[in-house]
Design an enzyme around this catalytic site. Structure first.
Site, PDB file in Angstrom:
ATOM      1  N   ILE A  14       0.712   5.629 -13.008  1.00 28.59           N
ATOM      2  CA  ILE A  14       0.655   4.165 -13.107  1.00 28.59           C
ATOM      3  C   ILE A  14      -0.780   3.714 -13.340  1.00 28.59           C
ATOM      4  O   ILE A  14      -1.044   2.783 -14.097  1.00 28.59           O
ATOM      5  CB  ILE A  14       1.254   3.508 -11.844  1.00 28.59           C
ATOM      6  CG1 ILE A  14       2.675   4.030 -11.593  1.00 28.59           C
ATOM      7  CG2 ILE A  14       1.307   1.993 -11.994  1.00 28.59           C
ATOM      8  CD1 ILE A  14       3.230   3.701 -10.235  1.00 28.59           C
ATOM      9  N   LEU A  35      -8.871  14.135  -9.280  1.00 30.75           N
ATOM     10  CA  LEU A  35      -8.103  15.077 -10.107  1.00 30.75           C
ATOM     11  C   LEU A  35      -7.202  16.007  -9.285  1.00 30.75           C
ATOM     12  O   LEU A  35      -6.795  17.056  -9.761  1.00 30.75           O
ATOM     13  CB  LEU A  35      -9.047  15.914 -10.999  1.00 30.75           C
ATOM     14  CG  LEU A  35      -9.960  15.107 -11.935  1.00 30.75           C
ATOM     15  CD1 LEU A  35     -10.914  16.023 -12.679  1.00 30.75           C
ATOM     16  CD2 LEU A  35      -9.142  14.270 -12.918  1.00 30.75           C
ATOM     17  N   ASP A  60     -14.202  11.864  -4.005  1.00 33.24           N
ATOM     18  CA  ASP A  60     -13.115  11.886  -3.026  1.00 33.24           C
ATOM     19  C   ASP A  60     -13.254  10.674  -2.108  1.00 33.24           C
ATOM     20  O   ASP A  60     -14.248  10.549  -1.388  1.00 33.24           O
ATOM     21  CB  ASP A  60     -13.169  13.184  -2.216  1.00 33.24           C
ATOM     22  CG  ASP A  60     -11.891  13.428  -1.431  1.00 33.24           C
ATOM     23  OD1 ASP A  60     -11.264  12.438  -0.998  1.00 33.24           O
ATOM     24  OD2 ASP A  60     -11.523  14.603  -1.244  1.00 33.24           O
ATOM     25  N   PHE A  83      -4.763   2.707  -6.461  1.00 33.26           N
ATOM     26  CA  PHE A  83      -3.604   3.586  -6.651  1.00 33.26           C
ATOM     27  C   PHE A  83      -3.750   4.907  -5.896  1.00 33.26           C
ATOM     28  O   PHE A  83      -2.754   5.575  -5.630  1.00 33.26           O
ATOM     29  CB  PHE A  83      -3.425   3.937  -8.134  1.00 33.26           C
ATOM     30  CG  PHE A  83      -3.064   2.782  -9.016  1.00 33.26           C
ATOM     31  CD1 PHE A  83      -1.784   2.262  -9.025  1.00 33.26           C
ATOM     32  CD2 PHE A  83      -4.012   2.209  -9.854  1.00 33.26           C
ATOM     33  CE1 PHE A  83      -1.448   1.201  -9.852  1.00 33.26           C
ATOM     34  CE2 PHE A  83      -3.682   1.150 -10.688  1.00 33.26           C
ATOM     35  CZ  PHE A  83      -2.406   0.640 -10.680  1.00 33.26           C
ATOM     36  N   SER A 127       5.087  -0.072  -2.123  1.00 27.95           N
ATOM     37  CA  SER A 127       6.354   0.547  -2.524  1.00 27.95           C
ATOM     38  C   SER A 127       7.529  -0.128  -1.849  1.00 27.95           C
ATOM     39  O   SER A 127       7.424  -0.627  -0.728  1.00 27.95           O
ATOM     40  CB  SER A 127       6.313   2.021  -2.120  1.00 27.95           C
ATOM     41  OG  SER A 127       7.597   2.592  -2.150  1.00 27.95           O
ATOM     42  N   TYR A 152       4.928   9.266   4.295  1.00 32.81           N
ATOM     43  CA  TYR A 152       4.480   8.558   3.090  1.00 32.81           C
ATOM     44  C   TYR A 152       4.811   7.068   3.191  1.00 32.81           C
ATOM     45  O   TYR A 152       3.953   6.206   3.005  1.00 32.81           O
ATOM     46  CB  TYR A 152       5.127   9.140   1.822  1.00 32.81           C
ATOM     47  CG  TYR A 152       5.072   8.188   0.652  1.00 32.81           C
ATOM     48  CD1 TYR A 152       3.859   7.920   0.021  1.00 32.81           C
ATOM     49  CD2 TYR A 152       6.204   7.491   0.208  1.00 32.81           C
ATOM     50  CE1 TYR A 152       3.788   6.997  -1.018  1.00 32.81           C
ATOM     51  CE2 TYR A 152       6.136   6.574  -0.829  1.00 32.81           C
ATOM     52  CZ  TYR A 152       4.930   6.337  -1.443  1.00 32.81           C
ATOM     53  OH  TYR A 152       4.850   5.415  -2.456  1.00 32.81           O
ATOM     54  N   LYS A 156       2.325   3.370   3.612  1.00 31.33           N
ATOM     55  CA  LYS A 156       2.376   2.121   2.849  1.00 31.33           C
ATOM     56  C   LYS A 156       2.508   0.922   3.799  1.00 31.33           C
ATOM     57  O   LYS A 156       1.888  -0.119   3.608  1.00 31.33           O
ATOM     58  CB  LYS A 156       3.540   2.141   1.844  1.00 31.33           C
ATOM     59  CG  LYS A 156       3.343   3.122   0.693  1.00 31.33           C
ATOM     60  CD  LYS A 156       2.097   2.809  -0.126  1.00 31.33           C
ATOM     61  CE  LYS A 156       1.856   3.798  -1.238  1.00 31.33           C
ATOM     62  NZ  LYS A 156       0.552   3.609  -1.897  1.00 31.33           N
ATOM     63  N   ASN A 182      11.164   1.592  -8.989  1.00 31.15           N
ATOM     64  CA  ASN A 182      11.040   2.966  -9.524  1.00 31.15           C
ATOM     65  C   ASN A 182      10.402   2.975 -10.913  1.00 31.15           C
ATOM     66  O   ASN A 182      11.089   2.756 -11.903  1.00 31.15           O
ATOM     67  CB  ASN A 182      12.421   3.627  -9.580  1.00 31.15           C
ATOM     68  CG  ASN A 182      12.990   3.850  -8.192  1.00 31.15           C
ATOM     69  OD1 ASN A 182      13.214   2.894  -7.459  1.00 31.15           O
ATOM     70  ND2 ASN A 182      13.191   5.094  -7.822  1.00 31.15           N
ATOM     71  N   ASN A 202      10.573  13.106  -8.877  1.00 31.18           N
ATOM     72  CA  ASN A 202      11.317  11.931  -9.359  1.00 31.18           C
ATOM     73  C   ASN A 202      12.370  12.317 -10.383  1.00 31.18           C
ATOM     74  O   ASN A 202      12.262  13.348 -11.052  1.00 31.18           O
ATOM     75  CB  ASN A 202      10.350  10.909  -9.972  1.00 31.18           C
ATOM     76  CG  ASN A 202       9.312  10.431  -8.972  1.00 31.18           C
ATOM     77  OD1 ASN A 202       9.570  10.433  -7.776  1.00 31.18           O
ATOM     78  ND2 ASN A 202       8.144  10.058  -9.452  1.00 31.18           N
ATOM     79  N   ARG A 234      19.185   2.708  -8.137  1.00 35.38           N
ATOM     80  CA  ARG A 234      17.780   2.328  -8.031  1.00 35.38           C
ATOM     81  C   ARG A 234      17.431   1.337  -9.141  1.00 35.38           C
ATOM     82  O   ARG A 234      18.135   1.228 -10.141  1.00 35.38           O
ATOM     83  CB  ARG A 234      16.858   3.565  -8.156  1.00 35.38           C
ATOM     84  CG  ARG A 234      17.046   4.612  -7.074  1.00 35.38           C
ATOM     85  CD  ARG A 234      16.523   4.160  -5.723  1.00 35.38           C
ATOM     86  NE  ARG A 234      16.682   5.209  -4.721  1.00 35.38           N
ATOM     87  CZ  ARG A 234      17.750   5.368  -3.957  1.00 35.38           C
ATOM     88  NH1 ARG A 234      18.797   4.550  -4.111  1.00 35.38           N
ATOM     89  NH2 ARG A 234      17.805   6.329  -3.054  1.00 35.38           N
TER      90      ARG A 234
END
Length: 346
Positions: A14, A35, A60, A83, A127, A152, A156, A182, A202, A234
């Site tokens: 994204i 990365l 980082d 992100f 999310s 996870y 959020k 999604n 996914n 979804r």
């Protein structure tokens, strides 16, 4: 004078599409990416599409000193679109501390630097997992945030709480949290797209990798859910529509249109599609036959989730333009490009 915007995780799926959308709107973009879940090749893809290479810093965000040094080097950063986070639900269950460190420490260090700025704009990548299995559909922003199903999802929720508390005490700080449903698809040029490392988490990369022969068949987890065809539902949103929403959200803050200094918006199409509907759409839009089999339910899967998009449509003035067939076709074109590149390298 163009604004300088930091995009963390800007070489991810994204993030990279949002960098393209920002550059096309005349913003100057600085990317931070370590990365760990992306490739430096994406930078070339962004440059090819926009004819402009964003500034890139490999660092980082879990390293507080590196974050501090970054903001000393770029004192003219006006806003941050954040992100950079680990996002595999299963992995977060197996390694929760990694997720809490990666997703929360990085957020805290960024906010500490933004705190001292006179004006700071912050867009948070959130999310729809924060809603869990919602009590009613479609899901509005007022739906209760349920106890998270995974570390996870919890990061959020906690992330949004951290931003809420920061906004309460600092009126110069302005933030928007975008709760995605999604995201799927790829840029129409097939220069950038979703690049899962290892086994995809996914549905769509699994579909495209199966169609191209990388995987034997697609597993559909359960066909006995209380939905019209028994498979999970979804809300699949084209990544290009999603990218544009970040630019619109940023402009909202820059133009002082916000109603409070921390706002939340759902980003989806407002329409739910079942797994079997997605398979049919893929076959229809690409002409490819997809081998699949029905297997048992997967733990942690909710029955259905799709967005009520009214708030984003009316207050942000944003709505999705691309439909499911288009998104799946773009994902397929991207998959073919990935395989072509792999073959050329070998």
């Amino acid at each position: 004078m163009s604004s300088k915007i930091l995009v963390t995780g800007g070489l991810g799926f994204i993030g990279s599409h949002t960098v393209v959308a920002l550059q096309e709107q005349g913003y100057e973009v600085v990317i931070i990416d370590n990365l760990s879940n992306s490739s430096i090749d994406v930078l070339g893809g962004i440059t090819k599409i926009t004819q402009k290479t964003p500034i890139f810093e490999n660092l980082d965000l879990r390293n507080k000193n590196q974050v501090k040094e970054f903001f000393e080097k770029y004192p003219d950063i006006e806003g941050v679109i954040h992100f950079a986070a680990s996002k595999a639900v299963g992995e977060s269950v197996e390694n929760p501390l990694l997720y809490y460190e990666n997703n929360l420490a990085s957020l805290i260090y960024l906010l500490q630097e933004l705190q001292v700025k006179e004006n700071a704009y912050f867009i948070f990548s959130s999310s729809c997992t924060v809603y869990g299995q919602a009590d009613s559909l479609p899901i509005t922003e007022n739906a209760p945030v349920k106890k998270a199903e995974s570390p996870y999802g919890n990061t959020k929720q906690i992330g949004e709480e951290i931003i809420t508390d920061t906004a309460k005490i600092n009126k110069n700080f302005k933030a928007i949290s975008l709760r995605y449903f999604n995201p799927i698809g790829a840029h129409p040029s097939a220069e950038i797209g979703e690049l899962p490392i290892g086994t995809p988490q996914n549905l769509i990369p699994f579909i495209t990798q199966t169609a191209i022969g990388k995987r034997k068949e697609l597993s559909v987890f359960g066909d006995d859910y209380p939905t019209p065809d028994g498979t999970c539902i979804r809300d699949y949103i084209h990544v290009m529509d999603l990218a544009k929403a970040h630019v619109v959200a940023l402009e909202r803050l820059q133009q002082n249109k916000e109603k409070s200094n921390f706002e939340v918006f759902n980003l989806g199409t407002g329409k739910g599609s079942s797994v079997l509907e997605v398979i049919n759409s893929f076959e229809r839009s690409t002409g490819e036959k997809l081998p699949y089999k029905i297997v048992g339910r997967r733990e942690g899967d909710i029955v259905a989730a799709y967005a009520d998009t009214q708030k984003a449509n009316e207050e942000l003035g944003w709505k999705t333009e691309k439909h499911l067939d288009e998104a799946l076709k773009s994902a397929w074109e991207w998959q073919k490009e990935v395989v072509k590149r792999e073959e050329e390298e070998n």
